[in-house]
Design an enzyme around this catalytic site. Structure first.
Site, PDB file in Angstrom:
ATOM      1  N   HIS A   1      22.525  -9.013  23.674  1.00  0.00           N
ATOM      2  CA  HIS A   1      22.543  -9.959  24.278  1.00  0.00           C
ATOM      3  C   HIS A   1      22.006  -9.298  25.442  1.00  0.00           C
ATOM      4  CE1 HIS A   1      26.416 -12.086  24.028  1.00  0.00           C
ATOM      5  NE2 HIS A   1      26.033 -11.987  23.026  1.00  0.00           N
TER       6      HIS A   1
ATOM      7  N   THR B   1      20.067 -14.101  33.030  1.00  0.00           N
ATOM      8  CA  THR B   1      19.117 -13.361  33.998  1.00  0.00           C
ATOM      9  C   THR B   1      17.663 -13.939  34.727  1.00  0.00           C
ATOM     10  OG1 THR B   1      20.584 -11.487  33.735  1.00  0.00           O
ATOM     11  CG2 THR B   1      19.159 -11.140  35.524  1.00  0.00           C
TER      12      THR B   1
ATOM     13  N   HIS C   1      23.786  -6.059  30.150  1.00  0.00           N
ATOM     14  CA  HIS C   1      23.905  -7.490  30.674  1.00  0.00           C
ATOM     15  C   HIS C   1      22.548  -7.266  31.771  1.00  0.00           C
ATOM     16  CE1 HIS C   1      26.832  -7.992  27.091  1.00  0.00           C
ATOM     17  NE2 HIS C   1      26.357  -9.196  27.446  1.00  0.00           N
TER      18      HIS C   1
ATOM     19  N   ASP D   1      34.341 -12.913  21.905  1.00  0.00           N
ATOM     20  CA  ASP D   1      34.144 -11.639  22.357  1.00  0.00           C
ATOM     21  C   ASP D   1      35.845 -10.077  22.803  1.00  0.00           C
ATOM     22  OD1 ASP D   1      32.740  -9.247  23.588  1.00  0.00           O
ATOM     23  OD2 ASP D   1      31.866  -9.664  25.197  1.00  0.00           O
TER      24      ASP D   1
ATOM     25  N   GLU E   1      30.964  -9.603  18.243  1.00  0.00           N
ATOM     26  CA  GLU E   1      30.711  -8.322  18.734  1.00  0.00           C
ATOM     27  C   GLU E   1      31.133  -7.112  18.387  1.00  0.00           C
ATOM     28  OE1 GLU E   1      29.482  -8.211  22.580  1.00  0.00           O
ATOM     29  OE2 GLU E   1      29.153  -6.144  23.212  1.00  0.00           O
TER      30      GLU E   1
ATOM     31  N   GLY F   1      19.026 -10.124  27.232  1.00  0.00           N
ATOM     32  CA  GLY F   1      17.869  -9.991  26.393  1.00  0.00           C
ATOM     33  C   GLY F   1      16.482 -10.265  27.180  1.00  0.00           C
TER      34      GLY F   1
ATOM     35  N   ASP G   1      30.172 -18.712  25.153  1.00  0.00           N
ATOM     36  CA  ASP G   1      29.454 -17.492  24.993  1.00  0.00           C
ATOM     37  C   ASP G   1      31.365 -16.721  25.689  1.00  0.00           C
ATOM     38  OD1 ASP G   1      27.331 -15.010  24.805  1.00  0.00           O
ATOM     39  OD2 ASP G   1      26.705 -15.688  27.385  1.00  0.00           O
ATOM     40  N   HIS G   2      30.565 -15.849  24.851  1.00  0.00           N
ATOM     41  CA  HIS G   2      31.795 -14.595  25.336  1.00  0.00           C
ATOM     42  C   HIS G   2      33.229 -15.361  25.555  1.00  0.00           C
ATOM     43  CE1 HIS G   2      29.169 -10.905  26.589  1.00  0.00           C
ATOM     44  NE2 HIS G   2      28.675 -11.701  26.600  1.00  0.00           N
TER      45      HIS G   2
ATOM     46  N   ASN H   1      19.672 -13.199  23.869  1.00  0.00           N
ATOM     47  CA  ASN H   1      20.275 -13.624  25.127  1.00  0.00           C
ATOM     48  C   ASN H   1      19.867 -13.327  25.338  1.00  0.00           C
ATOM     49  OD1 ASN H   1      22.705 -15.081  22.905  1.00  0.00           O
ATOM     50  ND2 ASN H   1      23.996 -14.098  24.381  1.00  0.00           N
TER      51      ASN H   1
HETATM   52  P1  13P Z   1      20.863 -11.573  30.699  1.00  0.00           P
HETATM   53  O1  13P Z   1      22.102 -12.445  31.495  1.00  0.00           O
HETATM   54  O2  13P Z   1      21.153  -9.863  30.589  1.00  0.00           O
HETATM   55  O3  13P Z   1      19.655 -12.259  29.964  1.00  0.00           O
HETATM   56  O4  13P Z   1      22.577 -11.568  29.623  1.00  0.00           O
HETATM   57  C1  13P Z   1      22.890 -12.753  29.113  1.00  0.00           C
HETATM   58  C2  13P Z   1      23.480 -12.372  28.106  1.00  0.00           C
HETATM   59  O5  13P Z   1      23.792 -11.694  27.077  1.00  0.00           O
HETATM   60  C3  13P Z   1      24.638 -13.740  27.632  1.00  0.00           C
HETATM   61  O6  13P Z   1      25.755 -13.573  26.593  1.00  0.00           O
END
Ligand code: 13P
Length: 279
Positions: free
Chosen positions: A202, A228, A174, A104, A134, A204, A82-83, A225
């Protein structure tokens, strides 16, 4: 052996009207719980190693952990970077057994983002794995502001890069700890008119549950995604486990108590992305 690529799990999701969760992992305890939850819900899952995960644990270790879980799972599991911010980082993930690379380039000018993402997508496809890019910029709660995705740029990005999935910015942010935001549905509709690449949201955690369910079933969004929300669930379970007995000091014993609460929280997330025929 159920290791899968991003295309393997997102194309059926696009066709059949559901979404797959891309879950942010920080270590063995959460990735193991995510796979247990996916098996219990009988849905595929995408395990994601993002920047803070990689700062804690080297990519080759994460790749081995993801693949071990995938190879013993009864549902498809994607090992996803991811990223990723550089070609070398993406190459290291590929060499470490990942089956999906997110590059990204969203802070880059459009043409530069297309050129660099295409190079990663070409490398991924030559190795038989997938690539997510992205377009637009998804901001951070309390930090950088978002720049919403322009639908025409998204169409150009999709054809210019050959990505298997495209992360877009449409009201998502995010690191939100509540669900008071919500997605800009007209912008999502405008994007999906111009491209048939599966879309990714992202941030989510900040999307209200009803909107997640409706868009999973009735839009080209095939991947949400979530980080958090599940980090908060894990943190609360860990705090309870630590506080439940001041005499305990063995961390494996303490961490064992986080497993069931995290599986339960993850099952609720996964259930919210199911299609009508998966319930
Ligand atoms: P959140 O932590 O806001 O759910 O986002 C996760 C994310 O997009 C990871 O790429």
């Amino acid at each position: 052996m159920t290791i899968a690529t991003l295309a393997d799990v997102l194309q059926p999701a696009l066709r059949d009207g559901y979404a797959v969760a891309g879950l942010v992992t920080l270590g063995w305890e959460d990735m193991r719980a995510y796979v247990a939850a996916a098996e219990a819900e009988n849905v595929p899952v995408i395990l994601q190693a993002g920047p803070s995960c990689r700062a804690h644990t080297p990519l080759p270790v994460l790749g081995a952990m993801f693949r071990h879980l995938a190879e013993n799972a009864s549902v498809p599991v994607v090992a996803h970077l991811d990223h990723g911010y550089t070609f070398d980082e993406c190459k290291e993930a590929l060499d470490s057994g990942f089956t999906s690379l997110m590059f990204d380039g969203s802070r880059l000018p459009l043409e530069e983002n297309i050129a660099q993402t295409k190079a990663i997508a070409d490398m991924a496809h030559a190795a038989g794995i997938s690539c997510e890019g992205e377009i637009g910029f998804v901001g951070y709660s309390g930090g950088e502001a978002s720049a919403g995705t322009d639908p025409a740029e998204a169409a150009r990005f999709a054809t210019g890069t050959g990505v298997d999935a495209m992360a877009v910015s449409a009201g998502n942010v995010h690191l939100q700890e509540n669900k008071e935001g919500g997605l800009d549905e007209p912008r999502i509709r405008a994007i999906e008119q111009l491209t048939d690449v599966p879309l990714v949201i992202h941030g989510g955690s900040g999307v209200p549950l009803e909107q997640r369910r409706a868009l999973a079933r009735g839009s080209a969004i095939c991947k949400f995604n979530v980080g958090t929300e599940l980090r908060m669930a894990f943190g609360a379970a860990l705090r309870d486990a630590v506080n439940s007995d001041p005499a305990r000091f063995d961390r494996v014993t303490i961490l064992r108590d986080t497993h069931d609460p995290l599986v339960a929280a993850t099952r609720r997330v996964l259930a919210g992305f199911k299609g009508e025929n998966q319930c």
